[in-house]
Design an enzyme around this catalytic site. Structure first.
Site, PDB file in Angstrom:
ATOM      1  N   ASP A  11      32.425  40.578  53.977  1.00  0.00           N
ATOM      2  CA  ASP A  11      33.688  40.715  52.865  1.00  0.00           C
ATOM      3  C   ASP A  11      33.769  42.234  52.966  1.00  0.00           C
ATOM      4  O   ASP A  11      33.107  43.006  53.647  1.00  0.00           O
ATOM      5  CB  ASP A  11      33.122  40.078  51.635  1.00  0.00           C
ATOM      6  CG  ASP A  11      34.330  40.311  50.594  1.00  0.00           C
ATOM      7  OD1 ASP A  11      35.388  40.118  51.050  1.00  0.00           O
ATOM      8  OD2 ASP A  11      34.097  40.769  49.597  1.00  0.00           O
ATOM      9  N   SER A  12      35.072  42.694  52.721  1.00  0.00           N
ATOM     10  CA  SER A  12      35.241  43.987  52.417  1.00  0.00           C
ATOM     11  C   SER A  12      34.520  44.710  51.408  1.00  0.00           C
ATOM     12  O   SER A  12      34.573  45.790  51.288  1.00  0.00           O
ATOM     13  CB  SER A  12      36.783  44.022  51.908  1.00  0.00           C
ATOM     14  OG  SER A  12      37.108  43.568  50.686  1.00  0.00           O
ATOM     15  N   CYS A  74      36.031  36.389  52.540  1.00  0.00           N
ATOM     16  CA  CYS A  74      37.167  37.355  52.066  1.00  0.00           C
ATOM     17  C   CYS A  74      38.523  36.642  52.515  1.00  0.00           C
ATOM     18  O   CYS A  74      38.668  35.932  53.595  1.00  0.00           O
ATOM     19  CB  CYS A  74      37.021  38.523  53.234  1.00  0.00           C
ATOM     20  SG  CYS A  74      38.679  39.686  52.828  1.00  0.00           S
ATOM     21  N   GLU A 152      34.364  45.771  41.657  1.00  0.00           N
ATOM     22  CA  GLU A 152      33.684  46.733  42.228  1.00  0.00           C
ATOM     23  C   GLU A 152      32.890  47.668  41.354  1.00  0.00           C
ATOM     24  O   GLU A 152      31.716  48.342  41.681  1.00  0.00           O
ATOM     25  CB  GLU A 152      34.452  47.412  43.285  1.00  0.00           C
ATOM     26  CG  GLU A 152      34.870  46.616  44.525  1.00  0.00           C
ATOM     27  CD  GLU A 152      33.825  46.538  45.564  1.00  0.00           C
ATOM     28  OE1 GLU A 152      32.964  47.335  45.726  1.00  0.00           O
ATOM     29  OE2 GLU A 152      33.904  45.502  46.261  1.00  0.00           O
ATOM     30  N   CYS A 184      40.515  35.356  45.717  1.00  0.00           N
ATOM     31  CA  CYS A 184      39.989  36.703  46.266  1.00  0.00           C
ATOM     32  C   CYS A 184      38.467  36.517  45.928  1.00  0.00           C
ATOM     33  O   CYS A 184      38.093  36.266  44.471  1.00  0.00           O
ATOM     34  CB  CYS A 184      40.410  37.924  45.778  1.00  0.00           C
ATOM     35  SG  CYS A 184      39.417  39.383  46.117  1.00  0.00           S
ATOM     36  N   HIS A 186      36.299  38.572  45.192  1.00  0.00           N
ATOM     37  CA  HIS A 186      35.743  39.275  44.162  1.00  0.00           C
ATOM     38  C   HIS A 186      36.149  38.782  42.563  1.00  0.00           C
ATOM     39  O   HIS A 186      35.290  39.118  41.754  1.00  0.00           O
ATOM     40  CB  HIS A 186      36.562  40.803  43.948  1.00  0.00           C
ATOM     41  CG  HIS A 186      36.272  41.591  45.287  1.00  0.00           C
ATOM     42  ND1 HIS A 186      36.311  41.634  46.370  1.00  0.00           N
ATOM     43  CD2 HIS A 186      35.111  42.843  44.883  1.00  0.00           C
ATOM     44  CE1 HIS A 186      35.678  42.465  47.017  1.00  0.00           C
ATOM     45  NE2 HIS A 186      35.248  43.265  46.102  1.00  0.00           N
TER      46      HIS A 186
END
Length: 235
Positions: A11-12, A74, A152, A184, A186
């Site tokens: 993932d990013s 992702c 994050e 997403c 996240h």
């Protein structure tokens, strides 16, 4: 037959850890290599060529670690680059979008909301797959770019996060969506705040659990599971 090689996941940033957790819970005897590209997070604000390049580099890096499959944890990379990734390796490459669509179709009454990055929403990949499966569906999308830095930074709730969520989700609430795809990886980190804003009558769809089931089924079909009783490793 069995296959002791690990499964690669990328993932990013930290969002893919929600997918990794679901995979480890469903496949406790499998080993994993996780790549979080935190140096280049977020992918969702970047162009399609850049996302494809980053995702290709991540996939090739994982293949060099002798993995037996690659999980693209992702949504942006899954929306934009999944077809390309399946041409650069002979390994199975699993994305997160199809499982999310499958889960939404199983619970929706007809009005589906999709939240994600700017790039994921611009691709309309979710909308295309949802409407292809059910032409009568109403699909509403909303890009929520600030959710990634909030996740994050660990700002999972509190006044700032609730204020941002309320602003982003107001149009979807007004549209009366009954199902909301967290498009997403996240976003499940902010699931409580999102749920508080949307209310108890809206089903929140996190593709991680459905993806883990799909990976488990495919490993079994290909007779590529780790041997029973194997000790799981995480790199």
């Amino acid at each position: 037959m069995s296959d002791a090689r690990p499964i690669g996941v990328f993932d990013s940033g930290i969002g893919g850890l929600t997918v990794l957790r679901a995979l480890r819970e469903r496949l406790p005897e499998e080993s994993f290599v996780y790549l979080g590209d935190t140096a280049r997070v977020p992918y969702g604000t970047k162009g399609a060529d850049t996302v494809t390049r980053f995702a290709t580099e991540a996939t090739l890096l994982l293949t060099r670690r002798n993995v037996k499959a690659v999980v693209v944890a992702c949504n942006t990379a899954s929306a934009i680059a999944i077809d390309r990734l399946r041409t650069v390796t002979d390994l199975p490459v699993y994305g997160v979008i199809e499982p999310g669509v499958e889960a939404a179709l199983a619970v929706t009454s007809g009005r589906v909301g999709v939240i994600g990055t700017l790039a994921t929403l611009a691709s309309d990949r979710y909308g295309q797959l949802l409407r292809a499966a059910r032409a009568d569906l109403v699909v509403e999308g909303k890009a929520c770019p600030l959710f990634v830095p909030l996740a994050e930074e660990g700002w999972v709730d509190g006044g700032v996060t609730l204020a941002v969520a309320s602003t982003y989700l107001e149009d979807l609430r007004t549209a009366g969506v009954d199902t909301l795809i967290l498009g997403c990886t996240h976003y499940p980190i902010l699931k409580k705040a999102i749920g508080d804003v949307m209310g108890p009558d809206v089903q929140l769809v996190d593709s991680a659990l459905v993806l883990a089931e799909a990976v488990a089924a495919d490993l079994q079909r290909r007779d590529a599971q780790a041997e029973a009783g194997s000790a799981s490793r995480l790199e």
